[in-house]
Design a protein around this motif. Structure first.
Motif, short mmCIF file in Angstrom:
data_model
loop_
_atom_site.label_atom_id
_atom_site.label_comp_id
_atom_site.label_asym_id
_atom_site.label_seq_id
_atom_site.Cartn_x
_atom_site.Cartn_y
_atom_site.Cartn_z
N LYS B 62 0.82 -1.19 0.00
CA LYS B 62 0.00 0.00 0.00
C LYS B 62 0.86 1.26 0.00
CE LYS B 62 -3.72 -1.02 2.32
NZ LYS B 62 -4.27 -1.28 3.67
N ILE B 63 1.93 1.23 0.76
CA ILE B 63 2.72 2.44 0.97
C ILE B 63 3.84 2.58 -0.06
CG2 ILE B 63 4.59 1.71 2.52
CD1 ILE B 63 3.67 3.93 4.42
N LEU B 64 4.12 1.46 -0.74
CA LEU B 64 5.28 1.44 -1.65
C LEU B 64 5.24 2.52 -2.74
CD1 LEU B 64 7.94 0.10 -2.43
CD2 LEU B 64 6.66 -1.49 -3.85
N PRO B 65 4.11 2.75 -3.42
CA PRO B 65 4.13 3.77 -4.47
C PRO B 65 4.64 5.10 -3.94
CG PRO B 65 2.07 2.57 -4.52
CD PRO B 65 2.79 2.11 -3.30
N GLU B 66 4.24 5.39 -2.68
CA GLU B 66 4.70 6.62 -2.06
C GLU B 66 6.21 6.59 -1.81
OE1 GLU B 66 3.43 8.43 2.03
OE2 GLU B 66 1.74 7.42 1.06
N LEU B 67 6.67 5.46 -1.26
CA LEU B 67 8.09 5.32 -0.97
C LEU B 67 8.92 5.51 -2.23
CD1 LEU B 67 8.40 2.22 1.42
CD2 LEU B 67 8.25 4.63 2.00
N LEU B 68 8.39 4.97 -3.33
CA LEU B 68 9.15 5.04 -4.57
C LEU B 68 9.36 6.49 -5.02
CD1 LEU B 68 7.73 1.98 -6.50
CD2 LEU B 68 10.02 2.28 -5.56
N GLY B 69 8.58 7.38 -4.43
CA GLY B 69 8.77 8.79 -4.74
C GLY B 69 10.14 9.29 -4.30
N PHE B 70 10.71 8.71 -3.25
CA PHE B 70 12.00 9.22 -2.80
C PHE B 70 13.07 8.14 -2.61
CE2 PHE B 70 8.99 8.80 0.65
CZ PHE B 70 9.66 8.02 1.57
N VAL B 71 12.66 6.88 -2.47
CA VAL B 71 13.67 5.82 -2.34
C VAL B 71 14.07 5.35 -3.74
CG1 VAL B 71 14.19 3.53 -1.45
CG2 VAL B 71 12.67 5.04 -0.17
N PRO B 72 15.32 5.47 -4.09
CA PRO B 72 15.74 4.95 -5.40
C PRO B 72 15.49 3.44 -5.45
CG PRO B 72 17.52 6.18 -4.33
CD PRO B 72 16.43 6.04 -3.33
N LEU B 73 15.08 2.98 -6.59
CA LEU B 73 14.72 1.57 -6.76
C LEU B 73 15.83 0.65 -6.26
CD1 LEU B 73 12.08 0.64 -7.78
CD2 LEU B 73 13.05 0.35 -10.07
N ALA B 74 17.06 1.04 -6.55
CA ALA B 74 18.20 0.18 -6.22
C ALA B 74 18.37 0.04 -4.71
CB ALA B 74 19.48 0.74 -6.82
N GLN B 75 17.86 1.03 -3.96
CA GLN B 75 18.05 0.95 -2.51
C GLN B 75 16.90 0.24 -1.81
OE1 GLN B 75 18.92 4.67 -0.66
NE2 GLN B 75 20.53 5.17 -2.12
N LEU B 76 15.90 -0.13 -2.58
CA LEU B 76 14.72 -0.71 -1.98
C LEU B 76 15.00 -1.98 -1.16
CD1 LEU B 76 11.86 0.19 -1.73
CD2 LEU B 76 11.25 -1.32 -3.61
N PRO B 77 15.80 -2.92 -1.72
CA PRO B 77 16.05 -4.13 -0.93
C PRO B 77 16.63 -3.84 0.45
CG PRO B 77 16.79 -4.44 -3.17
CD PRO B 77 16.41 -3.00 -3.06
N ALA B 78 17.56 -2.89 0.52
CA ALA B 78 18.16 -2.56 1.82
C ALA B 78 17.09 -2.01 2.77
CB ALA B 78 19.28 -1.55 1.64
N ARG B 79 16.18 -1.18 2.22
CA ARG B 79 15.13 -0.61 3.06
C ARG B 79 14.18 -1.70 3.53
NH1 ARG B 79 18.22 3.05 2.00
NH2 ARG B 79 19.22 1.80 3.59
N VAL B 80 13.89 -2.65 2.63
CA VAL B 80 13.02 -3.76 3.02
C VAL B 80 13.65 -4.51 4.18
CG1 VAL B 80 12.11 -5.98 2.27
CG2 VAL B 80 11.90 -4.00 0.79
N GLY B 81 14.95 -4.68 4.11
CA GLY B 81 15.66 -5.33 5.20
C GLY B 81 15.43 -4.61 6.52
N GLU B 82 15.52 -3.28 6.48
CA GLU B 82 15.32 -2.50 7.70
C GLU B 82 13.90 -2.67 8.24
OE1 GLU B 82 18.39 1.06 6.41
OE2 GLU B 82 16.30 1.53 6.78
N ILE B 83 12.95 -2.64 7.30
CA ILE B 83 11.56 -2.78 7.71
C ILE B 83 11.35 -4.13 8.42
CG2 ILE B 83 9.18 -3.01 6.88
CD1 ILE B 83 9.99 -1.11 4.58
N LEU B 84 11.92 -5.17 7.82
CA LEU B 84 11.75 -6.50 8.41
C LEU B 84 12.42 -6.58 9.78
CD1 LEU B 84 12.12 -8.70 5.24
CD2 LEU B 84 10.08 -8.39 6.63
N ASP B 85 13.61 -5.98 9.89
CA ASP B 85 14.29 -5.97 11.19
C ASP B 85 13.41 -5.30 12.23
OD1 ASP B 85 16.47 -7.25 10.29
OD2 ASP B 85 17.68 -5.46 9.96
N CYS B 86 12.83 -4.20 11.82
CA CYS B 86 11.99 -3.45 12.74
C CYS B 86 10.80 -4.30 13.16
CB CYS B 86 11.55 -2.16 12.06
SG CYS B 86 10.47 -1.15 13.05
#
Ligand SMILES: Nc1ncnc2c1ncn2[C@@H]1O[C@H](COP(=O)(O)OP(=O)(O)OP(=O)(O)O)[C@@H](O)[C@H]1O
Ligand SMILES: [Mg+2]
Lengths: 270, 770
Positions: B62-86
């Motif tokens: 749901k929130i991803l389209p918004e995230l893609l506004g500022f998170v570069p696509l290439a950095q997404l996996p790293a961010r997903v990692g953080e989300i899962l850790d959290c």
């Protein structure tokens, strides 16, 4: 054999080495010497085992012959071998034989490092027979009452598997060395490195902190020896953080996070 | 992509789950008009998140389209990692918040805000505080700073200072203060002047009841907490002067302007400000009322204890406000927020931990006491049991009647730790000695008393016969030990799924069959040849002649040298014989794939190979272990014990080899990790892990394809880091290029003619180890 005599004299300790007793280890060791019992010293690195032996040798007024064991140490390295001198075969006593003949103290440092078959030659010396067979010469040496055998090992840093065989272990009177209590250790650091007492206390505090990191990935914390070395650097004018980094932090680990954590401790303490 | 295509791929990914059709459409709707790149990326992310939490995955989409506004696509996996850790650390709510706060964080980072994430610095903070505290405290991210005495909770990120080094310092400061509270006894204070409070490890702390006895509990709490912070600061100035100096050199955290109209809040806020600007402990501090000045003086001159703080709080409450409950304002005390390093005083969390510790250690004590009682002479035990039964049926229910423990009369006179302890259980006296007495003593020291119900239940258990925990076996052979959890590598999030796989070790039934005899008969000649070959490789003492030094004189060399001398030639000094020992110090584990694809003759040849291999290894004397592995899904990874490394070989082992048979799937990662941990316990100089498999790693769930290969590869990397040489023997019709990727080009061998395996395997091993 006057050559051997001269060599032996080098092993005599003339001046009293500085040793601060932790408990009653000196009395126990002297009693063991009187009764002809061998000594086993165990404890982590740099906690004063070698220094204790030096002190004991001085107190008992016997020459101290130290052998650092390693996994290539053979029986001949301990007992002796034939050498060729001017076309003739000449027997040359090894350090162990030398010590037995002279009624000295033979100290085998880090005995677990020696090969299992090498450790076995000390068996007859270490029980009530107190004798050393020199097979190559067909000679059986009986140790004089003054002779003492002492071995040391560090139970911490090797895996459980690298251990002394029970048959070896159970021949010795064992003294367990740990790091001295904070006050004592500070005094040792003071004496040996000449830093002031307050600084010595803080150095000891740092060491105590590193020693509690066993489960966090630091198998052995800073030893008294490292603290003394840090103190010496400081006395020589190196600033405290650099001295601690060079003498305590870096020797302990290569892991960047662990290094950062210990650096943080240094920064917090001083 | 079109909707049907999107849903189809989605359903493939989440199979065997079958989510509601409408749900799926709603989730995927935002992606209908996205570029292919974006769609690729989400299909990369979904498999990482879905199995962890379906709900989180929904929110993420749901929130991803918004995230893609500022998170570069290439950095997404790293961010997903953080989300899962959290998520794994703090749950769904926190993870949702984390996702929502991502944008502002991104901006801050971009502006060089000095933001420090706890996850980035945890690795150095943890050893730091453990070293400082001298015990194994934990740290964790949380929505407030506090400690429950086992864990210190920290903000998941800090961006208070513009420099990240300063924010790290703040983390250290928070840790130091929380540790200081533990050290100076802020939580365990007990005013012995108050007689009527009975300490109970399961009940509230003394402090809790103290606060509630105050006319204004919240203010009392805030006041106590602040005064203890001052005390902690004094303590830290002594213990960690460097840290405190670094802190005072930092720009002050600007205290919020005092706006409260409430005089109590105003007072505390002013004191906070003074603590921050360092003027607090200068005795003539003007704003503090005399009560505090008194306290400061005591603190700086004589040192104060937590009890002194309690008295000070009492005095403050009584004196300053002249006993008026509302401090004269007529309003309720509004409460103030604590300083960041001070954190909150959460007594309920501390009480919960204390309760847990009490029950956990109590359970351990009951267990060992039961064992101890069960070992008593039969007569004594049955007496105990009888009286226990009587008591159960009787009406008396008073705990203190049931049992009590008292120190024997020796206590105090002899060395206390040697005196035996006496337990009176229903009027029967039992003497506890040695370790048991010591254990009881420790428990009582820690918790004040040992409840009678613990003793009763120990008696009960002793009566039932305390069998050691036996696991019920199942048809596949019983589990040998408790399940072990291993992490699994998720290449998409570049991180581990924590404790993802549950490994149980099971025994194979020792099946009596003719298989071994047949095999040994069939390969009779080969076995003899192998024995001979391997005997040659065994540890040998080798004499090398003509050395400069050595154990003995080399007579040949000596004669020659003397002859040379006579002849006037230069003499050689190589006159010694040296004993060289090439010790084989090797430990090897064979990991055998027992997936169902090995059914039939593939499996049989593997077994034959193992039989020959063990024959050879016995001659050679290398230490070896053999384990099979299979299972289904991450919760049921099974390791089949065939031979432990130091277990002697024999008929039982051979029979177990005979019992190897096809089971379920091939989840390689956990098996490799398990073998790695086993090899890690040996001291061999060379440690080998040889995997025997017939194909790709694959499990019933999402452990397939790239995911499975990457996890296996990572498990192998972990093995290498642990100083183990992994090697793979694979039986397949054709070589696959993923093998290169997994093992590296020289570390596997592929045997395309299965029938040759029994001959090839010892050969491979020989080459590998010589
Ligand atoms: N009790 C002590 N009294 C005096 N000095 C001590 C004492 N303990 C340690 N030291 C100091 O620590 C230094 C290191 O001790 P020593 O060399 O005896 O350690 P060790 O136990 O033999 O270590 P290793 O096992 O690494 O050989 C000594 O040089 C000495 O300065
Ligand atoms: Mg030494």
């Amino acid at each position: 054999m006057s050559g051997a005599k001269i060599r032996l004299e080098e092993h005599r300790i003339i001046e009293e080495p500085y040793y601060l007793a932790q408990k009653n280890e000196v009395e126990i060791a002297c009693a063991a010497h009187r009764r002809g019992l061998p000594l086993l010293l165990k404890g982590p690195t740099g906690c004063g085992k070698t220094r204790f032996m030096q002190y004991l040798a001085w107190k008992l007024d016997r020459p101290l012959i130290t052998v650092s064991c390693h996994d290539d140490l053979s029986t001949s390295d301990l007992v002796g071998r034939y050498l060729i001198r001017a076309g003739e075969a000449v027997w040359m006593d090894g350090p162990l034989t030398l010590a037995v003949r002279a009624g000295g103290i033979c100290y085998l440092d880090e005995v677990v490092e020696a090969r299992k078959d090498t450790t076995v030659v000390i068996h007859p010396l270490a029980d009530d027979r107190r004798e050393l067979p020199i097979e190559k010469r067909g000679e059986l040496l009986v140790a004089p009452p003054e002779f003492m055998l002492a071995v040391s090992y560090n139970p911490g840093y090797q895996s459980v598997l690298k251990d002394l065989k029970p048959s070896t272990r159970q021949r010795f009177v064992a003294l367990s060395f740990t790091y001295p209590a904070v006050e004592q250790e500070a005094e040792i650091v003071c004496r040996e490195s000449r830093v002031d007492r307050k600084l010595a206390l803080t150095l000891v505090k740092l060491a105590v902190m590193t020693r509690s990191l066993k489960d966090s990935g630091l198998p052995e914390g800073a030893s008294t020896r490292l603290l003394i070395q840090a103190g010496k650097l400081i006395e020589d004018g190196v600033d405290i953080p650099s001295a601690c980094r060079a003498a305590v932090v870096e020797p302990l680990s290569d892991d960047p996070e662990m290094l950062a954590a210990i650096e943080d401790m240094v920064a917090s303490l001083f | 992509m079109k909707l049907p295509e999107l849903t189809k791929r989605f359903n493939q990914i989440v199979a065997p789950d079958i989510p509601n059709e409408w749900d799926v459409e709603e989730m995927l709707e935002p992606y209908l008009d996205q570029s292919d790149d974006v769609c690729q990326t989400i299909f990369w992310c979904i498999p990482a998140i879905w199995p962890i939490s379906n709900g989180l995955c929904r929110d993420f989409l749901k929130i991803l389209p918004e995230l893609l506004g500022f998170v570069p696509l290439a950095q997404l996996p790293a961010r997903v990692g953080e989300i899962l850790d959290c998520y794994e650390m703090q749950g769904l709510r926190a993870a949702q918040q984390f996702m929502r706060s991502m944008e502002s964080r991104y901006q801050e980072r971009g502006n060089g805000s000095g933001l420090v994430l706890l996850g980035e610095v945890e690795g150095r903070l943890l050893p730091f505080i453990r070293g400082v505290a001298g015990r194994d405290l934990m740290i964790a991210g949380g929505n407030a700073v506090f400690t429950d005495t086992e864990t210190i909770f920290l903000p998941p990120e800090l961006a208070i200072y513009p420099k990240s080094a300063d924010n790290i310092l703040l983390y250290k400061l928070i840790l130091a203060f929380q540790w200081a509270f533990l050290e100076i006894g802020s939580f365990t204070v007990f005013d012995s002047a108050e007689q009527d409070f009975k300490s109970d490890p399961e009940g509230p702390l003394w402090l809790t009841s103290f606060f509630s006895s105050c006319s204004d509990p919240i203010f009392a709490r805030d006041c106590y907490s602040f005064l203890e912070t001052v005390r902690a600061a004094r303590f830290l100035e002594r213990e960690l002067p460097g840290l405190m100096r670094a802190w005072s050199a930092l720009p002050r955290i600007v205290a919020p302007p005092v706006q409260e109209a409430d005089p109590r809040a105003t007072l505390l806020l002013e004191l906070q400000a003074e603590l921050l600007n360092g003027s607090l402990l200068q005795i003539q501090s003007q704003s503090s009322p005399t009560v505090f000045n008194d306290y400061w003086r005591r603190l700086t001159c004589e040192g104060a204890s937590a009890v002194d703080t309690v008295h000070a709080v009492r005095e403050v409450l009584a004196a300053i406000f002249d006993g008026k409950e509302d401090g004269g304002s007529g309003e309720e005390y509004p409460g103030i927020s604590p300083l960041i390093f001070q954190g909150e005083l959460r007594l309920t969390a501390i009480e919960a931990v204390r309760r847990q510790q009490f029950l956990r250690q109590g359970e351990e004590l009951v267990h060992s006491l039961a064992l101890y009682l069960a070992a008593l002479p039969q007569e004594k035990l049955s007496q105990l049991l009888r009286s226990e039964e009587e008591k159960q049926s009787g009406a008396s229910g008073l705990e203190s009647d049931v049992s009590m423990i008292m120190d024997s009369e020796f206590a105090g006179t002899v060395d206390e730790h040697q005196a035996p302890l006496l337990v009176t259980i229903n009027n029967e006296e039992v003497e506890l000695s040695g370790e048991m007495a010591e254990e009881v003593r420790k428990f009582r020291e820690e918790f004040g008393h040992l409840p009678g119900r613990f003793v009763s239940s120990a008696v009960g258990r002793a009566g039932e016969g305390v069998a050691p925990d036996v696991q019920p076996g199942n048809e596949q052979g019983g589990a040998l030990q408790a399940a072990i959890c291993y992490d699994e590598w998720d290449y998409r999030r570049l991180g581990f799924r924590k404790n993802w796989c549950v490994v149980t070790v099971k025994d194979l039934p020792d099946l009596k069959s003719g298989f071994i005899r047949q095999t040994l008969g069939k390969y009779h000649g080969v076995v003899n040849r192998l024995r001979h070959q391997f005997e040659m490789m065994r540890t040998t003492d080798r004499f090398v002649r003509r050395q400069r030094d050595g154990d003995d004189i080399d007579l040949d060399g000596l004669v020659e040298s003397l002859a040379d001398a006579r002849a006037g030639l230069a003499q050689s000094d190589r006159l010694y014989i040296k004993l060289l020992r090439d010790e084989r110090d090797i430990a090897v584990i064979f990991l055998v794939d027992m997936s169902n694809s090995t059914a039939g003759w593939v499996g049989n040849t593997i077994k034959e190979s193992l039989v020959l291999m063990t024959e050879a290894l016995e001659v050679l004397g290398d230490r070896y272990g053999i384990y099979g592995f299979s299972g289904m899904r991450r919760t049921r990874c099974e390791i089949y014990h065939i031979k432990d490394i130091d277990e002697p070989s024999g008929d039982v082992v051979r029979q177990r080899i005979g019992a190897i048979g096809p089971r379920e799937y091939t989840r390689m990662g956990p098996a490799i990790r398990h073998a790695t941990s086993l090899l890690g316990k040996t001291d061999a100089r060379v440690r080998l892990l040889i995997t025997l498999t017939d194909g790709k790693p694959e499990d019933y769930d999402d452990y397939k394809g790239e995911y499975a290969i990457e996890d296996t590869r990572h498990a192998l990397l972990e093995a290498k880091t642990a100083g183990i040489h992994p090697f793979c023997i694979t039986i397949d019709h054709q070589a696959h290029d993923y093998m290169d990727h997994l093992y590296g080009p020289v570390n596997y061998i592929f045997v395309n003619d299965v029938r040759r395996l029994p001959l090839r395997m010892p050969e491979i091993y020989r080459v590998l180890t010589s």
